[in-house]
Write a protein that holds these residues in place. Structure first.
Motif, PDB file in Angstrom:
ATOM      1  N   ILE A 185     102.199 -39.995 -10.499  1.00 41.43           N
ATOM      2  CA  ILE A 185     100.760 -39.723 -10.529  1.00 41.43           C
ATOM      3  C   ILE A 185     100.046 -41.019 -10.196  1.00 41.43           C
ATOM      4  CG2 ILE A 185      98.808 -39.068 -11.982  1.00 41.43           C
ATOM      5  CD1 ILE A 185     100.933 -37.441 -13.668  1.00 41.43           C
ATOM      6  N   ASP A 186      99.244 -41.024  -9.149  1.00 43.29           N
ATOM      7  CA  ASP A 186      98.537 -42.232  -8.722  1.00 43.29           C
ATOM      8  C   ASP A 186      97.035 -42.033  -8.851  1.00 43.29           C
ATOM      9  OD1 ASP A 186     100.470 -44.289  -7.483  1.00 43.29           O
ATOM     10  OD2 ASP A 186     101.130 -42.398  -6.582  1.00 43.29           O
ATOM     11  N   VAL A 198      93.409 -44.466 -14.851  1.00 47.75           N
ATOM     12  CA  VAL A 198      94.180 -43.486 -15.603  1.00 47.75           C
ATOM     13  C   VAL A 198      93.665 -43.485 -17.040  1.00 47.75           C
ATOM     14  CG1 VAL A 198      96.454 -42.735 -16.364  1.00 47.75           C
ATOM     15  CG2 VAL A 198      96.202 -43.864 -14.147  1.00 47.75           C
ATOM     16  N   ILE A 199      93.205 -42.328 -17.477  1.00 41.85           N
ATOM     17  CA  ILE A 199      92.700 -42.161 -18.841  1.00 41.85           C
ATOM     18  C   ILE A 199      93.765 -41.448 -19.649  1.00 41.85           C
ATOM     19  CG2 ILE A 199      90.890 -41.170 -20.295  1.00 41.85           C
ATOM     20  CD1 ILE A 199      89.077 -41.171 -17.776  1.00 41.85           C
ATOM     21  N   ILE A 200      94.222 -42.073 -20.709  1.00 43.01           N
ATOM     22  CA  ILE A 200      95.252 -41.483 -21.569  1.00 43.01           C
ATOM     23  C   ILE A 200      94.539 -40.750 -22.692  1.00 43.01           C
ATOM     24  CG2 ILE A 200      97.336 -41.949 -22.913  1.00 43.01           C
ATOM     25  CD1 ILE A 200      97.386 -44.742 -21.551  1.00 43.01           C
ATOM     26  N   GLY A 201      94.487 -39.445 -22.604  1.00 39.13           N
ATOM     27  CA  GLY A 201      93.828 -38.645 -23.622  1.00 39.13           C
ATOM     28  C   GLY A 201      92.660 -37.862 -23.067  1.00 39.13           C
ATOM     29  N   ALA A 239      92.437 -40.006 -13.089  1.00 37.49           N
ATOM     30  CA  ALA A 239      93.404 -39.041 -13.628  1.00 37.49           C
ATOM     31  C   ALA A 239      93.328 -39.092 -15.152  1.00 37.49           C
ATOM     32  CB  ALA A 239      94.821 -39.381 -13.177  1.00 37.49           C
ATOM     33  N   ILE A 240      93.248 -37.904 -15.756  1.00 39.38           N
ATOM     34  CA  ILE A 240      93.337 -37.785 -17.215  1.00 39.38           C
ATOM     35  C   ILE A 240      94.710 -37.225 -17.550  1.00 39.38           C
ATOM     36  CG2 ILE A 240      92.538 -36.500 -19.236  1.00 39.38           C
ATOM     37  CD1 ILE A 240      89.754 -36.652 -18.287  1.00 39.38           C
ATOM     38  N   LEU A 241      95.397 -37.853 -18.504  1.00 40.68           N
ATOM     39  CA  LEU A 241      96.681 -37.361 -18.997  1.00 40.68           C
ATOM     40  C   LEU A 241      96.473 -36.836 -20.414  1.00 40.68           C
ATOM     41  CD1 LEU A 241      98.959 -40.340 -17.858  1.00 40.68           C
ATOM     42  CD2 LEU A 241      98.322 -38.282 -16.564  1.00 40.68           C
ATOM     43  N   THR A 285      91.235 -35.497 -11.566  1.00 42.48           N
ATOM     44  CA  THR A 285      92.367 -34.600 -11.790  1.00 42.48           C
ATOM     45  C   THR A 285      92.783 -34.708 -13.246  1.00 42.48           C
ATOM     46  OG1 THR A 285      93.151 -35.010  -9.542  1.00 42.48           O
ATOM     47  CG2 THR A 285      94.672 -33.914 -11.045  1.00 42.48           C
ATOM     48  N   VAL A 286      92.971 -33.552 -13.882  1.00 41.59           N
ATOM     49  CA  VAL A 286      93.397 -33.504 -15.285  1.00 41.59           C
ATOM     50  C   VAL A 286      94.814 -32.949 -15.340  1.00 41.59           C
ATOM     51  CG1 VAL A 286      92.916 -32.588 -17.587  1.00 41.59           C
ATOM     52  CG2 VAL A 286      91.018 -33.140 -16.041  1.00 41.59           C
ATOM     53  N   TYR A 287      95.711 -33.701 -15.942  1.00 41.73           N
ATOM     54  CA  TYR A 287      97.097 -33.271 -16.112  1.00 41.73           C
ATOM     55  C   TYR A 287      97.293 -32.845 -17.566  1.00 41.73           C
ATOM     56  CZ  TYR A 287      97.888 -35.487 -11.599  1.00 41.73           C
ATOM     57  OH  TYR A 287      97.827 -35.837 -10.260  1.00 41.73           O
ATOM     58  N   LEU A 288      97.635 -31.584 -17.767  1.00 41.98           N
ATOM     59  CA  LEU A 288      97.876 -31.037 -19.098  1.00 41.98           C
ATOM     60  C   LEU A 288      99.353 -31.134 -19.447  1.00 41.98           C
ATOM     61  CD1 LEU A 288      95.590 -27.871 -18.873  1.00 41.98           C
ATOM     62  CD2 LEU A 288      95.013 -30.115 -19.836  1.00 41.98           C
ATOM     63  N   HIS A 289      99.656 -31.126 -20.739  1.00 40.86           N
ATOM     64  CA  HIS A 289     101.041 -31.225 -21.245  1.00 40.86           C
ATOM     65  C   HIS A 289     101.723 -32.496 -20.740  1.00 40.86           C
ATOM     66  CE1 HIS A 289     100.675 -27.190 -22.881  1.00 40.86           C
ATOM     67  NE2 HIS A 289     100.151 -26.814 -21.722  1.00 40.86           N
ATOM     68  N   ALA A 290     100.901 -33.553 -20.589  1.00 43.32           N
ATOM     69  CA  ALA A 290     101.391 -34.837 -20.077  1.00 43.32           C
ATOM     70  C   ALA A 290     101.277 -35.873 -21.193  1.00 43.32           C
ATOM     71  CB  ALA A 290     100.579 -35.263 -18.851  1.00 43.32           C
ATOM     72  N   ASN A 291     102.385 -36.177 -21.834  1.00 42.39           N
ATOM     73  CA  ASN A 291     102.415 -37.101 -22.969  1.00 42.39           C
ATOM     74  C   ASN A 291     102.829 -38.495 -22.516  1.00 42.39           C
ATOM     75  OD1 ASN A 291     102.345 -35.096 -25.490  1.00 42.39           O
ATOM     76  ND2 ASN A 291     103.721 -34.213 -23.930  1.00 42.39           N
ATOM     77  N   VAL A 292     101.997 -39.473 -22.775  1.00 44.62           N
ATOM     78  CA  VAL A 292     102.371 -40.862 -22.479  1.00 44.62           C
ATOM     79  C   VAL A 292     103.244 -41.364 -23.626  1.00 44.62           C
ATOM     80  CG1 VAL A 292     101.535 -43.210 -22.134  1.00 44.62           C
ATOM     81  CG2 VAL A 292     100.336 -41.276 -21.091  1.00 44.62           C
ATOM     82  N   THR A 293     104.428 -41.833 -23.280  1.00 45.01           N
ATOM     83  CA  THR A 293     105.377 -42.315 -24.294  1.00 45.01           C
ATOM     84  C   THR A 293     105.576 -43.822 -24.261  1.00 45.01           C
ATOM     85  OG1 THR A 293     107.226 -41.895 -22.787  1.00 45.01           O
ATOM     86  CG2 THR A 293     106.636 -40.130 -24.336  1.00 45.01           C
TER      87      THR A 293
END
Length: 518
Positions: free
Chosen positions: A15-16, A20-23, A43-45, A197-205
């Motif tokens: 994902i580029d 990048v927004i985490i949450g 991009a939102i994760l 772009t919003v990515y659902l079910h995308a967990n940053v680990t």
């Protein structure tokens, strides 16, 4: 541009984006809304989907305990799961919509409150509070105090020299707990912009750093179905909540063993929350109560209508300085009785007797309200979020342990503030206060709000905070944090309006900074 379920991407997708927004909670969504239609690719994760799911919620699970002097420990293991929502829209899905800015006193460095003081002032924050109010379609909290000028709903006539004042709160319809259709539009329509772009079910680990540890180079992303992806941007904003922000920083320890932004052992420390204290009355037990002399309208304090402001009585900076306390509010929570013939089992007997004897204008009548008190949770470095490396969630992240600590000063502040409020109400001839709670009962009768603050606190000094006044993590050039975890002090106000105001300020900074780097 789109909503994409990260589980539908080919395994090991990349994902580029520029940012990048985490949450994808209220902080992340508001930041994206501010940047929608602009030149930056965003991009939102988001860990969750469109609806709350028990399996996803379980990723919050951990252990928790509340500790305080003169009280037995209070086990609180269910709090991390029950106090947040891991879903598009975040805890806005369960938020009631109450909005209020922090008081000017909350930003001040108060010598009697250790670790107090923001590197910002209320004056500097006012334009961003105004924008946040406009976004939520609520009245602005301006210096004119228009909400206190309705002749049908007059404020209490408290003596300004005592330092207590009437502080309005308002409710927005943009919450899942108020107007679900309006909130659904709020949490989705911004993604119509071509640059979002919003990515659902995308967990940053894992937040990946360069070998020098001064820059983020990418994110590890995992789905509960086993797929793994990567996200790469120029700039990153961490906005996953007051506990999870600290968790992810601590767990991202591939370069530095203590985690990211933690050179001075501050990540996870200074956890603060909002707690209410009250006691119901019955035929044998005195309850927390306020007796208002006479029959004047108290609609400004006891309204149940969402369309009207409701006030609490708060301790301003003069009252705090005089009493040597933190912030305090008293919230009226319904009329207990208005006539002397009310049956004894539903009224506070001592309050009625005392008010009738000492208040000449009471004439044996008046209005009796229940109330709950809230006292500022003082910044405490031993109140903290840590990781339990031996217990991991299904994605491989260590579970958290929350040790929520109060000190003797917290109890002293609460009791002095309640007494000071009673003194101010009595001195003004407005009424009397009953506070019958013993110190050893305070944890037992307390009720915690869903507000997590302080664990990645803000300071201009990197030895005293995790982020700088622009919300950038000290010593990391391209990582920012959004949310109430950056609050140095908690105040009493519901944190959402301040979160959104800080996010709008951050959006302006990113537009300037990233625009110059394009």
């Amino acid at each position: 541009m789109a909503f994409i379920d990260a589980r539908t991407l080919p395994d090991a997708s990349r994902i580029d984006a520029d940012l990048v927004i985490i949450g994808g909670g209220l902080a992340g969504i508001t930041l994206a809304r501010e940047l929608a239609g602009g030149p930056l690719k965003v991009a939102i994760l988001e860990s969750g989907g469109r609806e709350i799911d028990a399996e996803i919620q379980a990723l919050y699970a951990g252990t928790a305990v509340v500790k305080a002097p003169d009280n037995p420990d209070k086990p609180f293991d269910d709090y991390p799961i029950q106090s947040r929502a891991r879903v598009l829209g975040g805890s806005g899905m369960v938020w009631g919509g109450k909005c209020v800015p922090l008081d000017p006193a909350d930003f001040a460095a108060r010598p009697w409150v250790p670790h107090s003081g923001w590197p910002l002032t209320r004056r500097r924050m006012q334009p961003f509070y105004d924008r946040a109010c406009d976004l939520l379609e609520i009245p602005r909290f301006d210096a004119d105090n228009k909400m206190l000028k309705d002749p049908a709903r007059p404020p209490l006539a408290l003596d300004p020299r005592d330092g207590f004042f009437s502080a309005p709160r308002v409710l927005t319809r943009y919450s899942g707990g108020a107007d679900k259709d309006a909130f659904d539009r709020f949490r989705t329509d911004f993604a119509d912009a071509a640059n979002i772009t919003v990515y659902l079910h995308a967990n940053v680990t894992q937040i990946r750093q360069t070998a020098k540890g001064d820059e983020v180079e990418g994110l590890d992303v995992a789905c509960l179905d086993g797929k793994r992806h990567a996200a790469v941007g120029k700039t990153y904003v961490l906005a996953v909540g007051g506990i999870e922000n600290a968790r992810l920083l601590l767990a991202s320890n591939s370069v530095r063993p203590e985690g990211i932004g933690n050179r001075h052992d501050l990540v996870g420390r200074f956890f603060q929350g909002h707690v209410t204290y009250s006691q119901d009355s019955d035929a044998e037990t005195e309850g927390t109560a306020i007796h208002i002399s006479g029959q004047a309208s108290m609609g400004l304090y006891s309204t149940l209508r969402r369309s009207l402001p409701q006030c609490v009585v708060a301790a301003g900076l003069p009252a705090q300085a005089r009493m040597g306390t933190g912030n305090f509010t008293a919230t009226f929570n319904g009329v207990v009785q208005t006539e002397t013939a009310t049956p004894p089992e539903v009224e506070t007997q001592a309050m009625r007797r005392i008010a009738s004897r000492v208040d000449a204008n009471s004439q044996g009548k008046g209005q009796l309200f229940g109330f709950f008190g809230m006292s500022e949770h003082l910044p405490n470095p031993d109140s903290r979020v840590t990781l339990n490396p031996s217990v991991k969630d299904p994605l491989g992240l260590p579970r958290i342990h929350l040790e929520w600590r109060y000190g003797k000063a917290d109890w002293d502040n609460l009791e002095r503030s309640a007494a000071g409020f009673g003194d101010a109400l009595g001195a003004s001839g407005q009424g009397r206060v009953c506070w019958p709670i013993k110190r050893g009962q305070l944890l037992e009768i307390s009720s915690a709000s869903r507000h997590h603050m302080g664990a990645t606190r803000m300071s201009a000094d990197p030895t005293k905070g995790v982020v700088d006044p622009d919300l950038r993590v000290h010593e990391i050039s391209n990582l920012y944090i959004a949310g109430s975890s950056v609050f140095p002090t908690s105040g009493i106000a519901n944190p959402t309006l301040t979160i959104l105001a800080l996010v709008m300020r951050l959006a302006d900074h990113l537009k300037r900074d990233m625009g110059a780097r394009r």
